[in-house]
Write a protein that holds these residues in place. Structure first.
Motif, PDB file in Angstrom:
ATOM      1  N   ASN A  81       0.815  -1.217   0.000  1.00  0.00           N
ATOM      2  CA  ASN A  81       0.000   0.000   0.000  1.00  0.00           C
ATOM      3  C   ASN A  81       0.845   1.263   0.000  1.00  0.00           C
ATOM      4  OD1 ASN A  81      -2.235  -1.613   0.016  1.00  0.00           O
ATOM      5  ND2 ASN A  81      -2.864  -1.151   2.108  1.00  0.00           N
ATOM      6  N   GLY A  82       2.012   1.209   0.637  1.00  0.00           N
ATOM      7  CA  GLY A  82       2.880   2.381   0.658  1.00  0.00           C
ATOM      8  C   GLY A  82       3.363   2.760  -0.729  1.00  0.00           C
ATOM      9  N   TRP A  83       3.668   1.764  -1.562  1.00  0.00           N
ATOM     10  CA  TRP A  83       4.106   2.037  -2.934  1.00  0.00           C
ATOM     11  C   TRP A  83       2.942   2.559  -3.765  1.00  0.00           C
ATOM     12  CZ3 TRP A  83       9.086   2.287  -3.050  1.00  0.00           C
ATOM     13  CH2 TRP A  83       9.827   1.524  -2.148  1.00  0.00           C
ATOM     14  N   ASP A  84       1.756   2.036  -3.501  1.00  0.00           N
ATOM     15  CA  ASP A  84       0.557   2.534  -4.177  1.00  0.00           C
ATOM     16  C   ASP A  84       0.329   4.006  -3.829  1.00  0.00           C
ATOM     17  OD1 ASP A  84      -1.886   2.063  -5.747  1.00  0.00           O
ATOM     18  OD2 ASP A  84      -2.940   2.294  -3.848  1.00  0.00           O
ATOM     19  N   ALA A  85       0.519   4.360  -2.554  1.00  0.00           N
ATOM     20  CA  ALA A  85       0.323   5.744  -2.113  1.00  0.00           C
ATOM     21  C   ALA A  85       1.362   6.674  -2.736  1.00  0.00           C
ATOM     22  CB  ALA A  85       0.391   5.821  -0.590  1.00  0.00           C
ATOM     23  N   ARG A  86       2.604   6.228  -2.819  1.00  0.00           N
ATOM     24  CA  ARG A  86       3.651   7.042  -3.451  1.00  0.00           C
ATOM     25  C   ARG A  86       3.331   7.280  -4.922  1.00  0.00           C
ATOM     26  NH1 ARG A  86       6.483   3.347  -0.185  1.00  0.00           N
ATOM     27  NH2 ARG A  86       7.641   4.328   1.527  1.00  0.00           N
ATOM     28  N   THR A  87       2.826   6.248  -5.583  1.00  0.00           N
ATOM     29  CA  THR A  87       2.473   6.396  -6.991  1.00  0.00           C
ATOM     30  C   THR A  87       1.304   7.359  -7.155  1.00  0.00           C
ATOM     31  OG1 THR A  87       3.126   4.077  -7.255  1.00  0.00           O
ATOM     32  CG2 THR A  87       2.009   5.111  -9.112  1.00  0.00           C
ATOM     33  N   ARG A  88       0.351   7.319  -6.229  1.00  0.00           N
ATOM     34  CA  ARG A  88      -0.773   8.258  -6.279  1.00  0.00           C
ATOM     35  C   ARG A  88      -0.271   9.694  -6.148  1.00  0.00           C
ATOM     36  NH1 ARG A  88      -3.182   6.801  -1.934  1.00  0.00           N
ATOM     37  NH2 ARG A  88      -4.131   5.011  -2.962  1.00  0.00           N
ATOM     38  N   TRP A  89       0.658   9.922  -5.220  1.00  0.00           N
ATOM     39  CA  TRP A  89       1.230  11.259  -5.036  1.00  0.00           C
ATOM     40  C   TRP A  89       1.929  11.712  -6.316  1.00  0.00           C
ATOM     41  CZ3 TRP A  89       6.238  13.053  -5.453  1.00  0.00           C
ATOM     42  CH2 TRP A  89       6.465  14.346  -4.975  1.00  0.00           C
ATOM     43  N   ALA A  90       2.722  10.815  -6.920  1.00  0.00           N
ATOM     44  CA  ALA A  90       3.440  11.159  -8.147  1.00  0.00           C
ATOM     45  C   ALA A  90       2.466  11.432  -9.290  1.00  0.00           C
ATOM     46  CB  ALA A  90       4.397  10.031  -8.522  1.00  0.00           C
ATOM     47  N   ARG A  91       1.416  10.610  -9.394  1.00  0.00           N
ATOM     48  CA  ARG A  91       0.423  10.807 -10.465  1.00  0.00           C
ATOM     49  C   ARG A  91      -0.201  12.189 -10.376  1.00  0.00           C
ATOM     50  NH1 ARG A  91      -5.075  10.463 -10.566  1.00  0.00           N
ATOM     51  NH2 ARG A  91      -5.218   9.458  -8.529  1.00  0.00           N
ATOM     52  N   LYS A  92      -0.648  12.575  -9.197  1.00  0.00           N
ATOM     53  CA  LYS A  92      -1.321  13.863  -9.038  1.00  0.00           C
ATOM     54  C   LYS A  92      -0.363  15.024  -9.313  1.00  0.00           C
ATOM     55  CE  LYS A  92      -4.834  12.229  -5.791  1.00  0.00           C
ATOM     56  NZ  LYS A  92      -5.390  12.327  -4.423  1.00  0.00           N
ATOM     57  N   ARG A  93       0.879  14.861  -8.886  1.00  0.00           N
ATOM     58  CA  ARG A  93       1.852  15.932  -9.106  1.00  0.00           C
ATOM     59  C   ARG A  93       2.214  16.062 -10.581  1.00  0.00           C
ATOM     60  NH1 ARG A  93       4.771  19.010  -5.842  1.00  0.00           N
ATOM     61  NH2 ARG A  93       6.824  19.772  -6.485  1.00  0.00           N
ATOM     62  N   LEU A  94       2.431  14.926 -11.246  1.00  0.00           N
ATOM     63  CA  LEU A  94       2.765  14.962 -12.672  1.00  0.00           C
ATOM     64  C   LEU A  94       1.609  15.491 -13.506  1.00  0.00           C
ATOM     65  CD1 LEU A  94       4.697  11.584 -12.994  1.00  0.00           C
ATOM     66  CD2 LEU A  94       5.671  13.893 -13.105  1.00  0.00           C
ATOM     67  N   ASN A  95       0.382  15.171 -13.097  1.00  0.00           N
ATOM     68  CA  ASN A  95      -0.783  15.694 -13.819  1.00  0.00           C
ATOM     69  C   ASN A  95      -0.833  17.216 -13.761  1.00  0.00           C
ATOM     70  OD1 ASN A  95      -1.668  13.196 -14.618  1.00  0.00           O
ATOM     71  ND2 ASN A  95      -3.319  13.054 -13.117  1.00  0.00           N
ATOM     72  N   ARG A  96      -0.357  17.787 -12.653  1.00  0.00           N
ATOM     73  CA  ARG A  96      -0.348  19.247 -12.518  1.00  0.00           C
ATOM     74  C   ARG A  96       0.818  19.889 -13.263  1.00  0.00           C
ATOM     75  NH1 ARG A  96      -1.294  18.117  -6.984  1.00  0.00           N
ATOM     76  NH2 ARG A  96       0.857  18.734  -6.530  1.00  0.00           N
ATOM     77  N   LEU A  97       1.972  19.216 -13.252  1.00  0.00           N
ATOM     78  CA  LEU A  97       3.192  19.843 -13.736  1.00  0.00           C
ATOM     79  C   LEU A  97       3.456  19.646 -15.230  1.00  0.00           C
ATOM     80  CD1 LEU A  97       5.653  19.006 -10.801  1.00  0.00           C
ATOM     81  CD2 LEU A  97       4.481  21.178 -11.252  1.00  0.00           C
ATOM     82  N   LEU A  98       2.971  18.539 -15.783  1.00  0.00           N
ATOM     83  CA  LEU A  98       3.315  18.210 -17.164  1.00  0.00           C
ATOM     84  C   LEU A  98       2.171  18.518 -18.116  1.00  0.00           C
ATOM     85  CD1 LEU A  98       5.097  14.746 -16.727  1.00  0.00           C
ATOM     86  CD2 LEU A  98       6.141  17.027 -16.818  1.00  0.00           C
ATOM     87  N   SER A  99       2.536  18.785 -19.356  1.00  0.00           N
ATOM     88  CA  SER A  99       1.530  18.998 -20.395  1.00  0.00           C
ATOM     89  C   SER A  99       0.889  17.664 -20.768  1.00  0.00           C
ATOM     90  CB  SER A  99       2.185  19.604 -21.637  1.00  0.00           C
ATOM     91  OG  SER A  99       3.062  18.661 -22.241  1.00  0.00           O
ATOM     92  N   VAL A 100      -0.233  17.747 -21.446  1.00  0.00           N
ATOM     93  CA  VAL A 100      -0.883  16.524 -21.924  1.00  0.00           C
ATOM     94  C   VAL A 100       0.052  15.762 -22.861  1.00  0.00           C
ATOM     95  CG1 VAL A 100      -2.769  15.625 -23.342  1.00  0.00           C
ATOM     96  CG2 VAL A 100      -3.229  17.397 -21.643  1.00  0.00           C
ATOM     97  N   GLU A 101       0.762  16.484 -23.729  1.00  0.00           N
ATOM     98  CA  GLU A 101       1.670  15.823 -24.662  1.00  0.00           C
ATOM     99  C   GLU A 101       2.758  15.053 -23.927  1.00  0.00           C
ATOM    100  OE1 GLU A 101       0.716  18.935 -24.858  1.00  0.00           O
ATOM    101  OE2 GLU A 101       0.052  19.408 -26.908  1.00  0.00           O
ATOM    102  N   ASP A 102       3.319  15.665 -22.880  1.00  0.00           N
ATOM    103  CA  ASP A 102       4.378  14.990 -22.127  1.00  0.00           C
ATOM    104  C   ASP A 102       3.840  13.770 -21.376  1.00  0.00           C
ATOM    105  OD1 ASP A 102       6.401  16.685 -22.946  1.00  0.00           O
ATOM    106  OD2 ASP A 102       6.147  18.061 -21.265  1.00  0.00           O
ATOM    107  N   ARG A 103       2.643  13.890 -20.818  1.00  0.00           N
ATOM    108  CA  ARG A 103       2.060  12.748 -20.104  1.00  0.00           C
ATOM    109  C   ARG A 103       1.728  11.623 -21.063  1.00  0.00           C
ATOM    110  NH1 ARG A 103      -2.873  14.143 -17.436  1.00  0.00           N
ATOM    111  NH2 ARG A 103      -2.947  16.231 -18.314  1.00  0.00           N
TER     112      ARG A 103
END
Length: 276
Positions: free
Chosen positions: A104-126
């Motif tokens: 679950n800890g790795w799942d939570a880290r991935t959730r944090w990364a997903r939300k952050r990358l969704n904010r920081l990266l363009s659609v093209e980069d994602r």
């Protein structure tokens, strides 16, 4: 496994299959009854639910720029398949937690990364990142679907069905993120950069989760198991080592994911899994 329900998404080329695996009392050492060889796959699985949600976010956010109706149908089916993957892997992870392997800890880290990358990266980069990871999963799928040796190594029937169902669907939708990236104006350079980043990161990311699983399993210092794992995946005839040339094809300027012919393997596994 109950008989799956397959629903085509308004004429897409592949269906969304609603699976219902029973993971109770699965063998956590499902590859050759060996801890390390099995926990490599458990480590991959730790990242699947949130990782695949990242892929869904990327293609869903791109839909408003996609004009091709056929591709829009493929995107809808892609989203449906990835949602089913996330659901089943979450349930498998819940059973592994019951057996003392908590990811679950790795799942939570991935959730944090997903939300952050969704904010920081363009659609093209994602989308470029999604296309790169989808290439990895498609190549892994291709090799395990063609390897009768690996098929016999998976000693738990439920996990075997899970792995091969997921592999088959990765082969079916392997071009969707790639095609969507091109449709919204994404460039070869973006995909090449994304592939390089993914290739650098994937080893340490999977190793970290594998170490965690081995520690929880009381097998962290099982040198014999680690050696078996290294030989199985990275040895002279190792499963992952044999994938390298196919992974590098992503860098060819004229590459497209559908250039690989998987018809025979797909037919075989549809029959084995009673899927349509």
């Amino acid at each position: 496994m109950r008989t799956p329900v397959s629903i085509h998404q308004k004429g897409s080329s592949f269906p969304v299959r609603r699976m219902d695996f029973d993971f109770s009392n699965i063998n956590r050492h499902f590859v050759n009854n060996d801890p390390a060889s099995s926990h490599v796959w458990t480590a991959f699985q730790a990242y699947f639910p949130e990782g695949e949600q990242f892929f869904v976010d990327a293609v869903r956010d791109a839909k408003k720029w996609v004009k091709d109706e056929a591709l829009l149908r493929e995107i809808s089916a892609f989203i449906g398949q990835e949602a089913m993957h996330g659901k089943e892997h979450l349930q498998a992870n819940a059973e592994l937690k019951h057996q003392g392997i908590n990811v679950n800890g790795w799942d939570a880290r991935t959730r944090w990364a997903r939300k952050r990358l969704n904010r920081l990266l363009s659609v093209e980069d994602r989308l470029a990142g999604t296309a790169a990871v989808e290439h990895y999963t498609a190549v892994i799928a291709e090799h395990i679907m063609k390897s009768e040796e690996f098929h016999t190594m998976i000693v738990d029937p439920t996990i075997k069905n899970l792995i091969y169902w997921h592999a088959m669907e990765e082969s079916e939708h392997r071009a969707v993120a790639f095609d969507t990236h091109k449709a919204v104006g994404g460039t070869y350079l973006q995909r090449a950069v994304a592939m390089t980043i993914v290739s650098i990161a994937i080893g340490p990311v999977v190793l970290a989760a594998t170490l965690s699983c081995m520690k929880q399993d009381g097998e962290l210092y099982n040198a014999k198991s680690w050696l078996k794992c290294a030989d199985l995946y990275l040895g002279r005839k190792g499963l992952f080592r044999k994938m390298i040339p196919d992974l590098l094809c992503f860098y060819k300027p004229g590459f497209h994911p559908m250039q690989t012919n998987m018809d025979a393997s797909m037919k075989l596994w549809k029959e084995r899994l009673s899927l349509v």
